[in-house]
Design an enzyme around this catalytic site. Structure first.
Site, mmCIF file in Angstrom:
data_model
loop_
_atom_site.group_PDB
_atom_site.id
_atom_site.type_symbol
_atom_site.label_atom_id
_atom_site.label_comp_id
_atom_site.label_asym_id
_atom_site.label_seq_id
_atom_site.Cartn_x
_atom_site.Cartn_y
_atom_site.Cartn_z
ATOM 1 N N GLY A 152 -10.848 14.081 37.104
ATOM 2 C CA GLY A 152 -12.042 14.777 36.621
ATOM 3 C C GLY A 152 -12.465 14.302 35.247
ATOM 4 O O GLY A 152 -13.665 14.176 34.961
ATOM 5 N N ASP A 153 -11.500 14.018 34.388
ATOM 6 C CA ASP A 153 -11.816 13.513 33.052
ATOM 7 C C ASP A 153 -12.440 12.129 33.125
ATOM 8 O O ASP A 153 -13.372 11.817 32.381
ATOM 9 C CB ASP A 153 -10.547 13.469 32.201
ATOM 10 C CG ASP A 153 -9.963 14.842 31.942
ATOM 11 O OD1 ASP A 153 -10.746 15.815 31.865
ATOM 12 O OD2 ASP A 153 -8.732 14.957 31.844
ATOM 13 N N ALA A 156 -8.430 13.338 25.047
ATOM 14 C CA ALA A 156 -7.862 11.992 24.974
ATOM 15 C C ALA A 156 -8.109 11.220 26.261
ATOM 16 O O ALA A 156 -8.420 10.026 26.237
ATOM 17 C CB ALA A 156 -6.368 12.082 24.678
ATOM 18 N N ASN A 157 -7.973 11.892 27.406
ATOM 19 C CA ASN A 157 -8.237 11.235 28.690
ATOM 20 C C ASN A 157 -9.673 10.726 28.759
ATOM 21 O O ASN A 157 -9.938 9.594 29.171
ATOM 22 C CB ASN A 157 -8.001 12.197 29.851
ATOM 23 C CG ASN A 157 -6.560 12.637 29.992
ATOM 24 O OD1 ASN A 157 -5.655 12.052 29.399
ATOM 25 N ND2 ASN A 157 -6.350 13.671 30.783
ATOM 26 N N THR A 190 -18.552 18.751 40.631
ATOM 27 C CA THR A 190 -17.607 17.870 41.307
ATOM 28 C C THR A 190 -16.972 18.579 42.485
ATOM 29 O O THR A 190 -16.681 19.777 42.429
ATOM 30 C CB THR A 190 -16.516 17.385 40.332
ATOM 31 O OG1 THR A 190 -15.764 18.509 39.850
ATOM 32 C CG2 THR A 190 -17.138 16.653 39.151
ATOM 33 N N ASP A 239 -2.262 10.087 42.594
ATOM 34 C CA ASP A 239 -2.140 11.132 41.581
ATOM 35 C C ASP A 239 -3.547 11.471 41.096
ATOM 36 O O ASP A 239 -4.227 10.628 40.522
ATOM 37 C CB ASP A 239 -1.257 10.645 40.431
ATOM 38 C CG ASP A 239 -0.992 11.711 39.370
ATOM 39 O OD1 ASP A 239 -1.591 12.794 39.450
ATOM 40 O OD2 ASP A 239 -0.192 11.439 38.459
ATOM 41 N N ASP A 258 1.810 14.817 28.390
ATOM 42 C CA ASP A 258 1.999 15.350 29.739
ATOM 43 C C ASP A 258 3.451 15.190 30.177
ATOM 44 O O ASP A 258 3.991 14.077 30.147
ATOM 45 C CB ASP A 258 1.093 14.625 30.740
ATOM 46 C CG ASP A 258 -0.376 14.948 30.546
ATOM 47 O OD1 ASP A 258 -0.679 15.882 29.785
ATOM 48 O OD2 ASP A 258 -1.211 14.256 31.158
ATOM 49 N N ASN A 263 -16.255 21.871 38.074
ATOM 50 C CA ASN A 263 -15.824 21.787 39.471
ATOM 51 C C ASN A 263 -16.238 23.069 40.183
ATOM 52 O O ASN A 263 -16.896 23.942 39.586
ATOM 53 C CB ASN A 263 -14.322 21.516 39.577
ATOM 54 C CG ASN A 263 -13.453 22.625 38.986
ATOM 55 O OD1 ASN A 263 -13.876 23.781 38.851
ATOM 56 N ND2 ASN A 263 -12.232 22.289 38.631
#
Length: 287
Positions: free
Chosen positions: A231-232, A43-44, A199, A226, A14, A177
């Site tokens: 969501g992850d 990965a998150n 969500t 932040d 990122d 979402n």
């Protein structure tokens, strides 16, 4: 015994710029400090599940470059299993360009790179545990992963993309979402026959079974710094809680707390909470 989770998903680096507000179309906004953080939805979610107590393996693809070293650094530090993380010379590690506003909202553009070369050949013959997938990797790989998994299967339908019906039919838990839900159509998602989690950002989340609301939860009040990766974190927490045997309402509340806790620090992965941090947050809110 810890729940076991396999994540089939993306790995990105990122590239983040913070600014007072997000730009409008065609507008340039001057930002502040430039930061690099490990990211990618797969990965998150893998790191989030690991920090919350699961045994986790990540099936992914990265480039043979310095960005891969940086993108995998926190996963290695937290002992996420990377035996099935493919290193390819054919494409660079994926990169996400992220603008984060002062209120925590963000805009993201992704160059997927090596994520696109992940193939079914990279999957083990059998996936033992709960499975989490998203749409930042090739859809045929997800379809095959679902076929090889005998446990709980969760599909985060993000970013929104056309997918075949048989993928939905093989999924126990769908997470979207509001924008993604409208893209797919809720009647279609509900017809899959499993659980559907919607969500709602700061308003929390709703859980449906066969189109009927079975649970609703709101996050604890936090001062969001932040929202990247929130969501992850929600997806990982909800899947983990259900895999551990929590009833749906309890699992949804746990996921909302985890998502909220992940907004307290900068960066998608550096901000992901441990189980202990989550418990302390809840205790602090109660006090």
């Amino acid at each position: 015994m810890s729940a076991r989770i396999i994540v089939v998903g993306s790995v990105n680096l990122d590239l983040v710029v913070r600014c007072d507000r997000l730009p409008l179309a065609g507008e340039t906004v001057l930002g502040g400090a430039f930061e690099k953080h490990p990211g990618g939805k797969g990965a998150n979610q893998a790191l989030a599940a690991r920090r919350l107590g699961a045994e986790v393996d990540l099936i992914a693809s990265v480039g043979d470059d310095d960005d891969a070293v940086a993108a995998l650094s926190l996963l290695r530090a937290d002992d996420v299993g990377l035996d099935h993380c493919r290193v390819t010379p054919d494409a660079p590690t994926g990169v996400a360009l992220i603008a984060v506003a002062a209120n925590g909202e963000n805009q993201i553009v992704v160059a997927p790179g090596a994520n696109t070369v992940l193939s079914a050949a990279d999957l083990p013959d059998r996936l033992d545990g709960a499975l989490i997938g998203q749409l930042e990797t090739p859809i045929p790989v997800l379809a095959e992963a679902l076929n090889r998994c005998a446990g709980l299967t969760c599909l985060n339908l993000a970013p929104a993309a056309d997918i075949p019906e048989d993928i939905l039919a093989h999924t126990n838990l769908i997470v979207v979402n509001e924008t993604e839900g409208q893209f797919y159509g809720f009647d279609r998602l509900f017809a899959a026959g499993g659980l559907t989690a919607l969500t709602l950002g700061a308003r929390g989340a709703v859980l449906f079974r066969d189109g009927k609301e079975i649970a609703r939860a709101a996050p604890p009040p936090v001062d969001a710094h932040d929202t990247t990766g929130a969501g992850d974190c929600f997806v990982a927490a909800l899947t983990l809680a259900l895999a551990e045997g929590s009833e749906p309402g309890e699992a949804l509340a746990f996921a909302c707390r985890a998502g909220a806790a992940s907004t307290l620090r900068a960066g998608a992965q550096p901000s992901l909470p441990t189980r202990g941090e989550l418990e302390r947050l809840v205790q602090g809110v109660r006090e």
